[in-house]
Design a protein around this motif. Structure first.
Motif, PDB file in Angstrom:
ATOM      1  N   ILE A 151      67.136 -16.299 -27.321  1.00  0.00           N
ATOM      2  CA  ILE A 151      66.492 -17.352 -27.924  1.00  0.00           C
ATOM      3  C   ILE A 151      65.308 -17.032 -28.761  1.00  0.00           C
ATOM      4  O   ILE A 151      65.279 -17.523 -29.793  1.00  0.00           O
ATOM      5  N   LYS A 152      64.538 -16.124 -28.248  1.00  0.00           N
ATOM      6  CA  LYS A 152      63.450 -15.728 -29.022  1.00  0.00           C
ATOM      7  C   LYS A 152      63.716 -15.083 -30.229  1.00  0.00           C
ATOM      8  O   LYS A 152      62.946 -15.250 -31.507  1.00  0.00           O
ATOM      9  N   LYS A 153      64.884 -14.325 -30.246  1.00  0.00           N
ATOM     10  CA  LYS A 153      65.214 -13.661 -31.372  1.00  0.00           C
ATOM     11  C   LYS A 153      65.644 -14.502 -32.373  1.00  0.00           C
ATOM     12  O   LYS A 153      65.463 -13.996 -33.780  1.00  0.00           O
ATOM     13  N   ASP A 154      66.250 -15.369 -32.155  1.00  0.00           N
ATOM     14  CA  ASP A 154      66.597 -16.573 -33.106  1.00  0.00           C
ATOM     15  C   ASP A 154      65.475 -17.494 -33.666  1.00  0.00           C
ATOM     16  O   ASP A 154      65.067 -17.549 -34.880  1.00  0.00           O
ATOM     17  N   GLY A 193      72.160 -21.488 -33.791  1.00  0.00           N
ATOM     18  CA  GLY A 193      71.688 -22.714 -34.735  1.00  0.00           C
ATOM     19  C   GLY A 193      71.230 -23.625 -34.136  1.00  0.00           C
ATOM     20  O   GLY A 193      70.567 -24.604 -34.913  1.00  0.00           O
ATOM     21  N   MET A 194      71.008 -23.825 -32.993  1.00  0.00           N
ATOM     22  CA  MET A 194      70.428 -24.767 -32.152  1.00  0.00           C
ATOM     23  C   MET A 194      68.705 -24.910 -32.567  1.00  0.00           C
ATOM     24  O   MET A 194      68.367 -25.762 -32.450  1.00  0.00           O
ATOM     25  N   HIS A 195      68.414 -23.688 -32.606  1.00  0.00           N
ATOM     26  CA  HIS A 195      66.896 -23.644 -32.821  1.00  0.00           C
ATOM     27  C   HIS A 195      66.864 -23.949 -34.286  1.00  0.00           C
ATOM     28  O   HIS A 195      65.606 -24.712 -34.549  1.00  0.00           O
ATOM     29  N   GLU A 196      67.635 -24.206 -35.143  1.00  0.00           N
ATOM     30  CA  GLU A 196      67.318 -24.606 -36.503  1.00  0.00           C
ATOM     31  C   GLU A 196      67.458 -26.136 -36.387  1.00  0.00           C
ATOM     32  O   GLU A 196      66.719 -26.964 -37.278  1.00  0.00           O
ATOM     33  N   ILE A 197      68.209 -26.746 -35.694  1.00  0.00           N
ATOM     34  CA  ILE A 197      68.114 -28.248 -35.364  1.00  0.00           C
ATOM     35  C   ILE A 197      66.521 -28.592 -34.783  1.00  0.00           C
ATOM     36  O   ILE A 197      66.334 -29.652 -35.184  1.00  0.00           O
ATOM     37  N   LEU A 198      66.230 -27.887 -33.841  1.00  0.00           N
ATOM     38  CA  LEU A 198      65.228 -27.915 -33.195  1.00  0.00           C
ATOM     39  C   LEU A 198      63.799 -28.111 -34.111  1.00  0.00           C
ATOM     40  O   LEU A 198      63.021 -28.939 -34.096  1.00  0.00           O
TER      41      LEU A 198
END
Length: 595
Positions: A151-154, A193-198
């Protein structure tokens, strides 16, 4: 002396009375301040007026659909009400938000533990750092560590051009939210892609908190607003708003139902061929197929047929559009306005926004070939008026209640990155280019041109003009043309030496053009094959690392990976474009298109 004492006592009585009156007035003002309602103070406080607008949800939704929440200072609360994360009644909001914050605190405590603590309580002798048992606390600990690392890499690569997302505190909050969500929703887990939604969610909630702090500095003192806008709960509030959004789009991240039909086990190696790519049965794949074949076809048959003829499957570009809720296609402020409309209406509006986005750039897509169309779709142009996209989508969704927009700018500006890719994929610098995608003429080497021009200077002006006209007609070089010229040359009896000379010159020029054509195709194919090979090597390396991680979880957790990971999606875009360019080379070699 007695008179003086009487005067002093009189002054003392007056001063005491003034003090008593002043205290009484202060107490009265305090009582009035405590009993004053929000409605009585709206006139003097626009901030409170905005807060009161949350009471009329129907009007607020219409305002969102008209793109009127661009500067709204309670956008996060409005989103939560639209998504039913918070109730419409203000009297119930405080109780609900206290409940959600306490639930998130429980999640944090549930998934944050040290396996050494369980060793002291449990009597399991096989629970150790090397255990592969699914119930092992150590095994879960290493799995969680691997998940957080992924997750951190994203997260560290999210929105590199916005400083807000580069702060260590914000990145830590994003990692914790995504980790807790993945652990709580094991059926979905974390997907890229979830990190971009957040990210926009945290940005909006943080902005609302800052607006409240500014109003508080100017004398605002409302207990209800203070509890709703408490900056200490940025992570808690972001988690539940993110969870409610994901409830509506989680099926778009589901890859488990993907199937591919192959007739008689035959695999067609043609890129993006119908046998494979159009038989994608994931939920998002079916959805995109439905959007293009039903909605797009109904509103723009010509554009639909153009994309179909080019065999550009909507899954190539549409999966990213839909999964990320169009994040990469719009600037942040325009994106938030787009999300206002989606949340206020419902997520079915995304289908029509998808269609509207295609129709808005139809003037760029229709004249383009496969590669150029793909460039525009993968690097969506800058739309000057996002309101037009929203209103056009609403018109397609409900034409009775939303008329076709006419008073909006339809101007689109091609993405600079798409232009750079198009220019880089053109002919080498030695060859001239004109227009957006049309290559008109081919320059010959200087020595050949000088020799050719010298021979022409020795001719009459009429023959020079005649030869120039013949050369201009030779756009699409082919061996059939040379064969025709040879037949004409063999039919000459030698009496017309000038005609034979012209024919030889034409043949020499066209042979030189063919040489350039083959050299260019060879270099061009080599370039794009190297890009594809690099991507394949990258995938193979990642697969090997993944296998190694599964076999050596403990060793992997103690190693520091110094190699920077390239953006996988960016590489995938380049590969798709390279495949498109190779198809263009194929058509050049077939003679169906000209250089």
């Amino acid at each position: 002396m007695e008179n003086l004492n009487d005067d002093d006592s009189g002054f003392a009585i007056i001063e005491n009375a003034q003090d008593v009156l002043k205290d009484h007035q202060q107490q009265q003002q305090q009582r009035q301040q405590q009993h004053r309602t929000i409605d009585e103070r709206i006139v003097n406080n626009y901030y409170l007026e905005e807060y009161m607008s949350l009471e009329n949800v129907k009007t607020l939704k219409q305002t969102a659909l008209k793109c009127g929440l661009r500067s709204y200072r309670f956008r996060s609360i409005a989103w939560s009400i639209f998504l039913e994360s918070l109730p419409e009644k203000s009297s119930d909001r405080i109780e609900r938000i206290r409940l959600t914050r306490s639930k998130y605190q429980e999640l944090q405590n549930k998934y944050r533990h040290d396996p050494r603590e369980f060793q002291a309580d449990d009597n399991k002798t096989n629970d150790n750092p090397l255990s592969q048992d699914e119930t092992s606390h150590w095994n879960q600990y290493f799995s969680d560590d691997e998940l957080q690392s992924r997750i951190k890499k994203d997260v560290v690569r999210a929105f590199p051009d916005i400083n807000f997302f580069q702060g260590e505190k914000i990145q830590r909050i994003m990692v914790d939210i995504l980790f807790n969500y993945a652990r709580e929703n094991s059926n979905i887990e974390y997907k890229q892609g979830m990190h971009e939604i957040l990210a926009p969610i945290i940005f909006v909630i943080h902005s609302d908190h800052q607006s409240f702090l500014f109003a508080q500095e100017n004398g605002l003192d409302e207990e209800e607003i203070r509890e709703l806008m408490d900056p200490r709960y940025l992570e808690h509030d972001s988690y539940f708003l993110f969870s409610h959004i994901m409830e509506s789009i989680d099926s778009w991240y589901d890859n488990n139902s993907i199937q591919t039909i192959r007739k008689n086990e035959y695999v067609n190696m043609e890129p993006f061929s119908n046998d494979i790519d159009f038989n994608c049965y994931s939920k998002i794949g079916i959805k995109l197929k439905m959007i293009t074949e039903q909605i797009l076809r109904r509103h723009d048959e010509k554009l639909f047929q153009h994309l179909k003829d080019l065999k550009i499957a909507p899954q190539i570009y549409g999966i990213r559009w839909m999964r990320l809720l169009f994040i990469r296609e719009f600037q942040m402020q325009d994106l938030l306005v787009l999300w206002d409309a989606i949340f206020a209406y419902d997520f079915s509006l995304c289908d029509y926004i998808f269609t509207a986005m295609l129709i808005v750039i139809r003037s760029l897509l229709l004249p383009c070939d496969y590669a150029e169309c793909l460039n525009h779709l993968m690097r969506y142009p800058s739309v000057c008026d996002v309101h037009y996209v929203i209103h056009l989508a609403l018109h397609y969704r409900d034409s009775l209640n939303y008329p076709e927009p006419v008073e909006h700018s339809t101007l689109v500006i091609p993405n600079p990155n798409a232009i750079k890719v198009q220019m880089a994929n053109r002919l080498p610098p030695s060859l001239s280019m004109f227009g957006i995608g049309k290559i008109s003429t081919v320059q010959l080497p200087n020595n050949f041109s000088n020799h050719h021009n010298h021979n022409h200077h020795s001719r009459s002006s009429s023959s020079t003009q005649q030869h120039s006209q013949k050369s201009n007609e030779l756009k699409n070089v082919s061996f059939e043309w040379i064969e025709d010229k040879l037949i004409k040359f063999q039919g000459n009896d030698g009496s017309n030496q000038q005609h034979s000379f012209d024919c030889c010159q034409d043949l020499a020029q066209e042979l030189q053009n063919l040489k350039y054509k083959t050299d260019f195709c060879s270099r061009y194919m080599t370039k794009h094959l190297e890009i594809i090979q690099k991507f394949i090597n990258q995938c193979a390396t990642q697969q090997q690392q993944s296998t190694s991680n599964k076999n050596n979880q403990q060793q992997q957790s103690n190693q520091v990976n110094n190699q920077t990971e390239q953006d996988f999606e960016s590489s995938l875009d380049n590969v798709l474009i390279s495949i498109a360019e190779l198809k263009k080379i194929r058509d050049i070699l077939r003679g169906t298109i000209a250089l």
